[in-house]
Design a protein around this motif. Structure first.
Motif, PDB file in Angstrom:
ATOM      1  N   LYS A  69     -12.857  14.785  -3.911  1.00  0.00           N
ATOM      2  CA  LYS A  69     -12.266  13.847  -4.587  1.00  0.00           C
ATOM      3  C   LYS A  69     -10.741  13.890  -4.687  1.00  0.00           C
ATOM      4  N   VAL A  70      -9.965  13.216  -5.013  1.00  0.00           N
ATOM      5  CA  VAL A  70      -8.363  13.024  -5.557  1.00  0.00           C
ATOM      6  C   VAL A  70      -8.984  12.247  -6.639  1.00  0.00           C
ATOM      7  N   LEU A  71      -9.234  10.357  -5.867  1.00  0.00           N
ATOM      8  CA  LEU A  71      -8.490   9.445  -6.207  1.00  0.00           C
ATOM      9  C   LEU A  71      -9.473   8.114  -6.053  1.00  0.00           C
ATOM     10  N   SER A  72      -9.503   7.868  -6.886  1.00  0.00           N
ATOM     11  CA  SER A  72     -10.419   6.438  -6.369  1.00  0.00           C
ATOM     12  C   SER A  72      -9.622   5.186  -6.460  1.00  0.00           C
ATOM     13  N   TYR A  73      -9.078   3.953  -6.170  1.00  0.00           N
ATOM     14  CA  TYR A  73      -8.823   2.894  -5.984  1.00  0.00           C
ATOM     15  C   TYR A  73      -9.590   1.753  -5.674  1.00  0.00           C
ATOM     16  N   ARG A  74      -8.801   0.642  -6.083  1.00  0.00           N
ATOM     17  CA  ARG A  74      -9.216  -0.579  -5.565  1.00  0.00           C
ATOM     18  C   ARG A  74      -8.009  -1.711  -4.602  1.00  0.00           C
ATOM     19  N   ASP A  86     -12.834   3.129   8.553  1.00  0.00           N
ATOM     20  CA  ASP A  86     -14.206   2.382   8.586  1.00  0.00           C
ATOM     21  C   ASP A  86     -14.252   1.745   6.867  1.00  0.00           C
ATOM     22  N   GLU A  87     -13.507   2.328   5.708  1.00  0.00           N
ATOM     23  CA  GLU A  87     -13.267   1.859   3.910  1.00  0.00           C
ATOM     24  C   GLU A  87     -12.258   1.007   4.423  1.00  0.00           C
ATOM     25  N   LEU A  88     -11.534   1.071   4.702  1.00  0.00           N
ATOM     26  CA  LEU A  88     -10.334  -0.302   4.602  1.00  0.00           C
ATOM     27  C   LEU A  88     -10.593  -1.340   5.551  1.00  0.00           C
ATOM     28  N   ASP A  89     -11.460  -0.615   7.095  1.00  0.00           N
ATOM     29  CA  ASP A  89     -12.306  -2.169   7.307  1.00  0.00           C
ATOM     30  C   ASP A  89     -12.926  -3.253   7.199  1.00  0.00           C
ATOM     31  N   LEU A  90     -13.716  -2.407   6.151  1.00  0.00           N
ATOM     32  CA  LEU A  90     -14.520  -3.171   5.296  1.00  0.00           C
ATOM     33  C   LEU A  90     -14.019  -3.857   4.494  1.00  0.00           C
ATOM     34  N   GLY A  91     -13.238  -3.784   3.652  1.00  0.00           N
ATOM     35  CA  GLY A  91     -12.260  -4.132   3.114  1.00  0.00           C
ATOM     36  C   GLY A  91     -11.857  -5.840   3.560  1.00  0.00           C
ATOM     37  N   ALA A  92     -11.437  -5.812   5.089  1.00  0.00           N
ATOM     38  CA  ALA A  92     -11.100  -6.902   5.570  1.00  0.00           C
ATOM     39  C   ALA A  92     -12.482  -8.151   5.301  1.00  0.00           C
ATOM     40  N   ARG A  93     -13.510  -7.152   6.373  1.00  0.00           N
ATOM     41  CA  ARG A  93     -14.530  -7.766   5.970  1.00  0.00           C
ATOM     42  C   ARG A  93     -15.086  -8.466   5.313  1.00  0.00           C
ATOM     43  N   ARG A  94     -14.269  -8.256   3.802  1.00  0.00           N
ATOM     44  CA  ARG A  94     -15.709  -8.500   2.894  1.00  0.00           C
ATOM     45  C   ARG A  94     -15.229 -10.237   2.508  1.00  0.00           C
ATOM     46  N   ILE A  95     -13.978 -10.704   3.581  1.00  0.00           N
ATOM     47  CA  ILE A  95     -13.200 -11.925   2.986  1.00  0.00           C
ATOM     48  C   ILE A  95     -14.235 -12.806   4.316  1.00  0.00           C
ATOM     49  N   PRO A 143      -3.464  -2.175  -2.123  1.00  0.00           N
ATOM     50  CA  PRO A 143      -4.417  -0.825  -3.432  1.00  0.00           C
ATOM     51  C   PRO A 143      -3.642  -1.592  -4.686  1.00  0.00           C
ATOM     52  N   ASP A 144      -4.224  -1.459  -5.678  1.00  0.00           N
ATOM     53  CA  ASP A 144      -4.080  -2.326  -7.252  1.00  0.00           C
ATOM     54  C   ASP A 144      -3.177  -1.250  -7.685  1.00  0.00           C
ATOM     55  N   TYR A 145      -2.966  -0.045  -7.708  1.00  0.00           N
ATOM     56  CA  TYR A 145      -1.739   1.231  -8.106  1.00  0.00           C
ATOM     57  C   TYR A 145      -0.817   0.533  -7.328  1.00  0.00           C
ATOM     58  N   VAL A 146      -0.698   0.106  -6.226  1.00  0.00           N
ATOM     59  CA  VAL A 146       0.801  -0.397  -5.418  1.00  0.00           C
ATOM     60  C   VAL A 146       1.511  -0.862  -5.215  1.00  0.00           C
ATOM     61  N   ALA A 147       0.206  -2.900  -6.251  1.00  0.00           N
ATOM     62  CA  ALA A 147       0.624  -4.058  -6.664  1.00  0.00           C
ATOM     63  C   ALA A 147       1.573  -3.837  -7.852  1.00  0.00           C
ATOM     64  N   THR A 148       2.584  -3.209  -7.987  1.00  0.00           N
ATOM     65  CA  THR A 148       3.249  -3.344  -9.604  1.00  0.00           C
ATOM     66  C   THR A 148       4.754  -4.087  -9.285  1.00  0.00           C
ATOM     67  N   ASP A 149       5.224  -4.164  -8.249  1.00  0.00           N
ATOM     68  CA  ASP A 149       6.169  -5.851  -8.764  1.00  0.00           C
ATOM     69  C   ASP A 149       5.535  -6.444  -9.020  1.00  0.00           C
ATOM     70  N   PRO A 150       5.972  -7.090 -10.635  1.00  0.00           N
ATOM     71  CA  PRO A 150       6.129  -8.260 -11.249  1.00  0.00           C
ATOM     72  C   PRO A 150       5.564  -9.385 -10.751  1.00  0.00           C
ATOM     73  N   LEU A 177     -12.935  -7.393  -4.787  1.00  0.00           N
ATOM     74  CA  LEU A 177     -12.675  -6.488  -6.006  1.00  0.00           C
ATOM     75  C   LEU A 177     -13.204  -5.194  -4.458  1.00  0.00           C
ATOM     76  N   HIS A 178     -12.460  -4.401  -3.795  1.00  0.00           N
ATOM     77  CA  HIS A 178     -13.294  -3.303  -2.929  1.00  0.00           C
ATOM     78  C   HIS A 178     -12.986  -2.790  -3.127  1.00  0.00           C
ATOM     79  N   GLU A 179     -13.835  -1.329  -4.537  1.00  0.00           N
ATOM     80  CA  GLU A 179     -13.028   0.577  -4.664  1.00  0.00           C
ATOM     81  C   GLU A 179     -13.190   0.692  -2.876  1.00  0.00           C
TER      82      GLU A 179
END
Length: 312
Positions: free
Chosen positions: A164-169, A207-216, A245-252, A263-265
């Motif tokens: 496991k390298v990194l967790s994000y949301r 699957d994890e990314l698909d689940l992120g959309a299905r939660r809406i 991804p939270d770590y990508v959304a850096t633009d103010p 929130l989907h981990e």
């Protein structure tokens, strides 16, 4: 005639080692800078000298035979000896890294984690070659010709080491201009009236990314793409709400919305075949990426996009 091992078989050992790690003759040929027929001839000569097959074609690529498993130790020792000789030419006592390490990883991970880490490693190890293929997909059961696969979600794969390298949301973001024009959703049900910028549903294999959309529960598709950076660009252009991804959304300009409702981990995992984990260059690349993902600047980057929507 009794099989005889000669110094000429050193090339065969190194070639065999490359095929064992990459699972494909073509990938080994590219790594060694030779053609496919040369790889085939060297392995055949080695097998003739050893008196048996060291590789067998399996459902997921070339796999080690029982004899091949025993020959791996000698091949790895030969590789270490060559690396020691290479270190002498650099005038140092430390074992230097060399060869080409091939990595497959999602585009956002590549940009934010892999490239900064690997660039620093390569500066310190000038003999090391690195190739990165950007791909957002499930782990490939078939031997893919890469040394390290970075995938999303904990993988299940045979004869491999996972780390496991990194967790994000995954969170929801929009610009102030978009919210002023379309209104700020106050509940997740309100998203039915908004467009969501995310992956192309039919092209999504994770699957994890698909689940992120299905939660809406319901939403309208915005600009769909296989690239996270297209999701960001579409959101900044006001095309809809971005599922990012939270770590990508850096633009103010990106404002997080519905922080208490959505929130989907998700997590990144590295997959390395058993034969490859003993490769010092592969281990160094993995270590560099893990350390980069844990760096303070990366944790700060992860928090940068967490500003909630004002007045809603």
């Amino acid at each position: 005639m009794v099989p005889k091992i000669e110094t000429a078989h050193l090339e065969g050992l190194i070639t065999f080692l490359s095929v064992a790690r990459l699972g494909r003759y073509t990938a080994a040929a590219k790594s060694l800078g030779v053609n496919h027929s040369t790889v085939s001839r060297r392995v055949a000569d080695l097998e003739k000298a050893l008196g048996g097959k060291v590789l067998a074609r399996g459902p997921h690529g070339w796999e080690l035979t029982e004899l091949g498993s025993r020959a791996m130790a000698a091949a790895e020792q030969a590789e270490r000896s060559l690396q020691e000789l290479s270190s002498l030419t650099h005038g140092g006592d430390d074992l230097r890294l060399n060869g080409i390490v091939r990595i497959a990883a999602p585009d956002a991970f590549t940009f934010f984690v892999a490239i900064p880490a690997l660039a620093d490693l390569q500066i310190r190890e000038p003999g090391l070659g690195i190739e990165v293929i950007t791909a957002t997909q499930q782990v490939r059961q078939r031997r893919s010709g890469v040394d390290i696969e970075v995938v999303i979600g904990e993988p299940t794969v045979n004869k491999a080491v996972t780390h496991k390298v990194l967790s994000y949301r995954l969170c929801l973001y929009a610009t102030k201009e978009y919210l002023e024009r379309m209104g700020t959703p106050t509940t997740i049900a309100d998203l039915a009236d908004h467009r969501i910028n995310y992956y192309i549903e039919t092209a999504l294999q994770v699957d994890e990314l698909d689940l992120g959309a299905r939660r809406i529960p319901a939403y309208r598709e915005g600009i769909s793409s296989t690239s996270v950076f297209a999701h960001v660009a579409s959101t900044l252009a006001g095309a809809g709400i971005g599922l990012l991804p939270d770590y990508v959304a850096t633009d103010p300009r990106l404002i997080r919305i519905l922080p208490d409702e959505y929130l989907h981990e998700v997590s990144y995992w590295a997959v390395i075949r058993e034969e490859n984990i003993r490769n010092a260059s592969v281990r160094a690349c993995l270590k560099a990426m893990v350390e980069e993902s844990q760096a303070e600047k990366f944790r700060l980057r992860s928090v940068a996009g967490m500003r909630p929507a004002e007045g809603g």
